[in-house]
Design a protein around this motif. Structure first.
Motif, PDB file in Angstrom:
ATOM      1  N   GLU A 304     -42.715 -94.092  41.048  1.00  0.00           N
ATOM      2  CA  GLU A 304     -43.305 -93.593  42.291  1.00  0.00           C
ATOM      3  C   GLU A 304     -42.213 -93.101  43.229  1.00  0.00           C
ATOM      4  O   GLU A 304     -41.136 -93.708  43.307  1.00  0.00           O
ATOM      5  CB  GLU A 304     -44.127 -94.675  42.998  1.00  0.00           C
ATOM      6  N   ILE A 305     -42.493 -92.005  43.902  1.00  0.00           N
ATOM      7  CA  ILE A 305     -41.566 -91.444  44.889  1.00  0.00           C
ATOM      8  C   ILE A 305     -42.319 -91.355  46.210  1.00  0.00           C
ATOM      9  O   ILE A 305     -43.446 -90.860  46.247  1.00  0.00           O
ATOM     10  CB  ILE A 305     -41.112 -90.027  44.504  1.00  0.00           C
ATOM     11  N   SER A 306     -41.728 -91.884  47.286  1.00  0.00           N
ATOM     12  CA  SER A 306     -42.366 -91.660  48.601  1.00  0.00           C
ATOM     13  C   SER A 306     -41.419 -90.816  49.439  1.00  0.00           C
ATOM     14  O   SER A 306     -40.199 -90.998  49.412  1.00  0.00           O
ATOM     15  CB  SER A 306     -42.685 -92.970  49.293  1.00  0.00           C
ATOM     16  N   LEU A 307     -42.019 -89.874  50.146  1.00  0.00           N
ATOM     17  CA  LEU A 307     -41.238 -88.990  51.012  1.00  0.00           C
ATOM     18  C   LEU A 307     -41.125 -89.684  52.356  1.00  0.00           C
ATOM     19  O   LEU A 307     -42.125 -89.900  53.023  1.00  0.00           O
ATOM     20  CB  LEU A 307     -41.924 -87.637  51.146  1.00  0.00           C
ATOM     21  N   SER A 308     -39.901 -90.080  52.741  1.00  0.00           N
ATOM     22  CA  SER A 308     -39.787 -90.875  53.971  1.00  0.00           C
ATOM     23  C   SER A 308     -39.176 -90.068  55.105  1.00  0.00           C
ATOM     24  O   SER A 308     -38.257 -89.270  54.908  1.00  0.00           O
ATOM     25  CB  SER A 308     -38.973 -92.143  53.716  1.00  0.00           C
ATOM     26  N   SER A 309     -39.762 -90.247  56.260  1.00  0.00           N
ATOM     27  CA  SER A 309     -39.257 -89.698  57.532  1.00  0.00           C
ATOM     28  C   SER A 309     -40.188 -90.236  58.610  1.00  0.00           C
ATOM     29  O   SER A 309     -41.118 -90.979  58.305  1.00  0.00           O
ATOM     30  CB  SER A 309     -39.310 -88.172  57.532  1.00  0.00           C
ATOM     31  N   LEU A 310     -39.962 -89.827  59.852  1.00  0.00           N
ATOM     32  CA  LEU A 310     -40.838 -90.316  60.927  1.00  0.00           C
ATOM     33  C   LEU A 310     -42.174 -89.571  60.945  1.00  0.00           C
ATOM     34  O   LEU A 310     -43.166 -90.086  61.454  1.00  0.00           O
ATOM     35  CB  LEU A 310     -40.124 -90.156  62.276  1.00  0.00           C
ATOM     36  N   SER A 311     -42.202 -88.383  60.392  1.00  0.00           N
ATOM     37  CA  SER A 311     -43.447 -87.591  60.407  1.00  0.00           C
ATOM     38  C   SER A 311     -43.376 -86.525  59.318  1.00  0.00           C
ATOM     39  O   SER A 311     -43.171 -85.331  59.576  1.00  0.00           O
ATOM     40  CB  SER A 311     -43.604 -86.957  61.786  1.00  0.00           C
ATOM     41  N   THR A 312     -43.531 -86.972  58.056  1.00  0.00           N
ATOM     42  CA  THR A 312     -43.267 -86.112  56.909  1.00  0.00           C
ATOM     43  C   THR A 312     -44.080 -84.824  56.919  1.00  0.00           C
ATOM     44  O   THR A 312     -43.597 -83.770  56.487  1.00  0.00           O
ATOM     45  CB  THR A 312     -43.489 -86.909  55.613  1.00  0.00           C
ATOM     46  N   SER A 313     -45.273 -84.864  57.481  1.00  0.00           N
ATOM     47  CA  SER A 313     -46.071 -83.627  57.466  1.00  0.00           C
ATOM     48  C   SER A 313     -45.472 -82.580  58.402  1.00  0.00           C
ATOM     49  O   SER A 313     -45.903 -81.437  58.418  1.00  0.00           O
ATOM     50  CB  SER A 313     -47.530 -83.923  57.823  1.00  0.00           C
ATOM     51  N   ASP A 314     -44.428 -82.943  59.161  1.00  0.00           N
ATOM     52  CA  ASP A 314     -43.735 -81.950  60.006  1.00  0.00           C
ATOM     53  C   ASP A 314     -42.554 -81.307  59.288  1.00  0.00           C
ATOM     54  O   ASP A 314     -41.860 -80.472  59.853  1.00  0.00           O
ATOM     55  CB  ASP A 314     -43.214 -82.622  61.291  1.00  0.00           C
ATOM     56  N   TYR A 315     -42.283 -81.725  58.028  1.00  0.00           N
ATOM     57  CA  TYR A 315     -41.161 -81.140  57.280  1.00  0.00           C
ATOM     58  C   TYR A 315     -41.457 -79.667  57.073  1.00  0.00           C
ATOM     59  O   TYR A 315     -42.542 -79.298  56.599  1.00  0.00           O
ATOM     60  CB  TYR A 315     -41.001 -81.868  55.941  1.00  0.00           C
ATOM     61  N   THR A 316     -40.533 -78.782  57.422  1.00  0.00           N
ATOM     62  CA  THR A 316     -40.839 -77.336  57.466  1.00  0.00           C
ATOM     63  C   THR A 316     -41.068 -76.717  56.089  1.00  0.00           C
ATOM     64  O   THR A 316     -41.716 -75.684  55.983  1.00  0.00           O
ATOM     65  CB  THR A 316     -39.688 -76.586  58.156  1.00  0.00           C
ATOM     66  N   ARG A 317     -40.513 -77.341  55.015  1.00  0.00           N
ATOM     67  CA  ARG A 317     -40.682 -76.729  53.678  1.00  0.00           C
ATOM     68  C   ARG A 317     -41.432 -77.696  52.761  1.00  0.00           C
ATOM     69  O   ARG A 317     -41.081 -77.880  51.588  1.00  0.00           O
ATOM     70  CB  ARG A 317     -39.307 -76.335  53.142  1.00  0.00           C
ATOM     71  N   LEU A 318     -42.497 -78.338  53.330  1.00  0.00           N
ATOM     72  CA  LEU A 318     -43.226 -79.382  52.590  1.00  0.00           C
ATOM     73  C   LEU A 318     -43.894 -78.848  51.325  1.00  0.00           C
ATOM     74  O   LEU A 318     -43.840 -79.471  50.267  1.00  0.00           O
ATOM     75  CB  LEU A 318     -44.265 -80.040  53.508  1.00  0.00           C
ATOM     76  N   LYS A 319     -44.500 -77.641  51.421  1.00  0.00           N
ATOM     77  CA  LYS A 319     -45.221 -77.100  50.249  1.00  0.00           C
ATOM     78  C   LYS A 319     -44.233 -76.887  49.100  1.00  0.00           C
ATOM     79  O   LYS A 319     -44.461 -77.352  47.979  1.00  0.00           O
ATOM     80  CB  LYS A 319     -45.910 -75.792  50.619  1.00  0.00           C
ATOM     81  N   GLU A 320     -43.099 -76.264  49.421  1.00  0.00           N
ATOM     82  CA  GLU A 320     -42.072 -75.990  48.414  1.00  0.00           C
ATOM     83  C   GLU A 320     -41.615 -77.301  47.763  1.00  0.00           C
ATOM     84  O   GLU A 320     -41.515 -77.409  46.545  1.00  0.00           O
ATOM     85  CB  GLU A 320     -40.891 -75.359  49.150  1.00  0.00           C
ATOM     86  N   LEU A 321     -41.396 -78.307  48.614  1.00  0.00           N
ATOM     87  CA  LEU A 321     -40.893 -79.589  48.109  1.00  0.00           C
ATOM     88  C   LEU A 321     -41.937 -80.275  47.238  1.00  0.00           C
ATOM     89  O   LEU A 321     -41.645 -80.702  46.113  1.00  0.00           O
ATOM     90  CB  LEU A 321     -40.500 -80.504  49.268  1.00  0.00           C
TER      91      LEU A 321
END
Ligand code: SF4
Length: 610
Positions: A304-321
């Motif tokens: 399992e991989i979790s994407l960690s940050s304070l507000s991951t849906s604000d990551y500017t290249r989320l779709k690409e990632l």
């Protein structure tokens, strides 16, 4: 040290054996520096902490440094250790803590402070810095609670403020020089304090006014900085990230790969300390993250991989990632989770993507029950956002939704509390209006409520915290209001939050309270079964300290605050302005919409905030 004997008498012995896959083994005799990384809680919590993974492997990437781990032994193990005179020992080599050059504590939660004292005590190390000798390890600390280091100032030789990846190695360079050339601890501290981000409490004196507020905070060593500026990693895409993290034998709280996609947050919620102290926003590129993810999967076997940050849906290249990660993981049945999703940029496409492998519930954080109060705390989400997200979720076949709220917020009224129950009912009604053919057969809406704790470096750092009695009344008011059979309600122990509030905004005079609480047996305070408020009240009485002075009391903007000597870039002027806007119920847009001049750019330069 015959561990095998005592390990038969304790639960979860794998907490104490080490030798896990990817744990580091070096010959201590060949090392210049032995660094004990200490997490003031049990193994399975500490091993879930990303900061510990990063600094453990970073320090061990140096040939002459050996970083070993220390966790707070559980009560049964502590009993065995005290009975057999076994001092606190490291996991890698079972070396007593006293033999290390450094013991470094990561400060994640104020309620772990008594565990820090208990670990020092178990290590046979004097609690107060002034009582330690050249023979004792140097005690240092960092992490979010270090932004108000004062309650621990009498126990810690130096603090590292901000991000540690560069600063930690600079401090090791200074120490290596003094160890080689025979300097004293004092010599080392006098040199280390010249590094940006290092705070040595002993180089500052504090005096108090009659009313107990701080009168002055002055340095007694010229080379010490007037204010200690936090460190940030400017080019986060190139920042050190371990690709061979330890894979524990036993299950830990977060047992997966944590991919840190960015630091900071663009949002500016006024109750959130992390959103202020971790500014500015700095992202890693999808290329860097995908390469790192592949190496982590190969080196750990995690599923399992979790994407960690304070507000991951604000990551500017989320779709690409997420597209790249799905290509990498889907056929291997490796799950992808996005812990922190905001209601106002929740997308079904994203949800379906990350839930291809494993379908779990959804968590949203409206935080407050009415739009008025959401504007006061600058959450910048509307009831319509919640409705849209719930509609998308139910149309996507989800049946489990968790809603996070806080009570005790500034300007809060009973109407705001009842608004929480109203929002939950709204979510249920949206489910009922969703086509039976596509909606999940079962519905469970959980309302989870925590108590607001005012924190340093937020616009609410001056407000008075609700009393325990007021918080309890509000918790029961909501309990009465939630009558919906689809809605379950859980709340956090308010006494713990009230005590957390004391240490979050405390000063050096609390050190004697901590020592007294430790003497009275306080430990594992963040664990319900071990937290005893009466022990703490006795400690406050025995040391003649009034806890209400620290948590309940409103502060004026003119008062010298215990953390005013720390510079996080965000200015007091900005925080006062935001505090006044909160009182008027006015919101501030996010950093991508418009810079609101918090001070981070002048402080750290660059144009990389949005
Ligand atoms: S300087 Fe402006 S853009 Fe940068 S974090 Fe502060 S408010 Fe946001």
């Amino acid at each position: 040290m015959n561990l095998d004997t005592i390990l038969k008498h304790v639960e979860k012995p794998s907490r104490y054996i080490g030798n896990e896959y990817n744990s580091v083994h070096k010959n201590p005799a060949d090392m210049n520096i032995r660094f004990g990384f200490c997490f003031a809680d049990v193994y399975e919590i500490g091993m879930s902490h990303l900061g510990m993974k990063i600094l453990y492997h970073l320090l061990n990437s140096a040939d002459d440094i050996y970083c070993e781990r220390f966790f707070t032994p559980w009560v049964d193990m502590e009993e065995q250790m005290r009975a057999h005179n076994i001092p606190l020992f490291s996991l890698e080599t079972k070396t007593p803590a006293k033999e290390f050059d450094f013991l470094g504590f990561t400060l994640q939660y104020e309620m772990s402070y008594t565990n820090i004292l208990n670990m020092l005590d178990l290590g046979g190390i004097p609690l107060y810095a002034k009582d330690r000798t050249e023979e004792d390890p140097i005690i240092c600390a960092g992490g979010p609670c270090a932004y108000n280091p004062e309650p621990l100032a009498d126990f810690v030789d130096f603090f590292m403020l901000g991000e540690g990846e560069e600063l930690m190695m600079e401090v090791m360079d200074v120490y290596r020089f003094f160890k080689k050339n025979g300097g004293t601890k004092e010599d080392f501290l006098k040199e280390a304090v010249k590094l940006e981000g290092v705070y040595v409490p002993a180089f500052y004196d504090v005096s108090y006014n009659e009313d107990g507020t701080i009168q002055s905070f002055t340095k007694n060593y010229d080379d010490a900085p007037d204010r200690i500026k936090k460190r940030i990693i400017r080019d986060f895409d190139k920042c050190f990230a371990p690709d061979n993290i330890i894979v524990p034998f036993m299950e830990i709280v977060h047992d997966r790969i944590m991919l840190e996609v960015f630091r900071g947050c663009i949002r500016g919620c006024r109750f959130c300390q992390a959103g202020m102290i971790y500014r500015p926003v700095r992202e890693r590129s999808p290329e860097t993250l995908l390469d790192l993810a592949q190496r982590l999967i190969n080196n750990t076997g995690y599923e399992e991989i979790s994407l960690s940050s304070l507000s991951t849906s604000d990551y500017t290249r989320l779709k690409e990632l997420t597209d790249g990660l799905l290509d990498m993981t889907e056929d291997k049945k490796i799950g992808l989770s996005l812990p922190s999703l905001r209601l106002d940029n929740f997308s079904m496409e994203l949800m379906q993507k990350v839930q291809k492998v494993r379908k779990s519930g959804l968590t949203f954080a409206p935080e407050a029950g009415t739009q008025r109060l959401r504007d006061v705390i600058n959450k910048n989400i509307t009831e319509e956002d919640l409705h849209n997200a719930a509609q998308m979720a139910f149309s996507g076949g989800y049946g489990t939704i968790k809603l996070y709220f806080m009570i005790g917020l500034p300007t809060e009224t009973d109407e705001d509390i009842l608004g929480i129950s109203h929002l939950a009912d709204e979510v249920v009604s949206i489910y009922k209006h969703t086509d039976k053919e596509i909606r999940n057969k079962n519905l469970r809406v959980t309302v989870s409520v925590s108590s607001f704790v005012p924190k340093p470096f937020t616009p609410f750092q001056w407000v008075g915290q609700n009393t325990q009695e007021t918080l309890f009344r509000k918790q029961m008011l909501l309990k009465e209001a939630i009558r919906n059979r689809y809605v379950s309600y859980n709340w956090h122990e308010s006494t713990l939050s009230v005590l957390e509030g004391v240490f979050a905004r405390g000063d050096r005079r609390l050190s004697k309270v901590l020592v007294e609480a430790h003497r009275l047996g306080a430990k594992f305070d963040s664990w319900h079964e071990f937290f005893h408020m009466d022990t703490w009240m006795e400690a406050f009485k025995n040391t003649d300290v009034d806890p209400d002075f620290y948590n309940i009391r409103e502060r004026s903007y003119e008062e010298i605050l215990p953390w005013d000597h720390i510079d996080v870039g965000v200015t007091k002027k900005f925080l006062i302005n935001e505090s006044e806007k909160a009182k008027r119920g006015e919101t501030t847009g996010n950093c991508r919409e418009k810079c609101s001049g918090c001070g981070v750019i002048p402080a750290f330069g660059g144009d990389f905030c949005g």
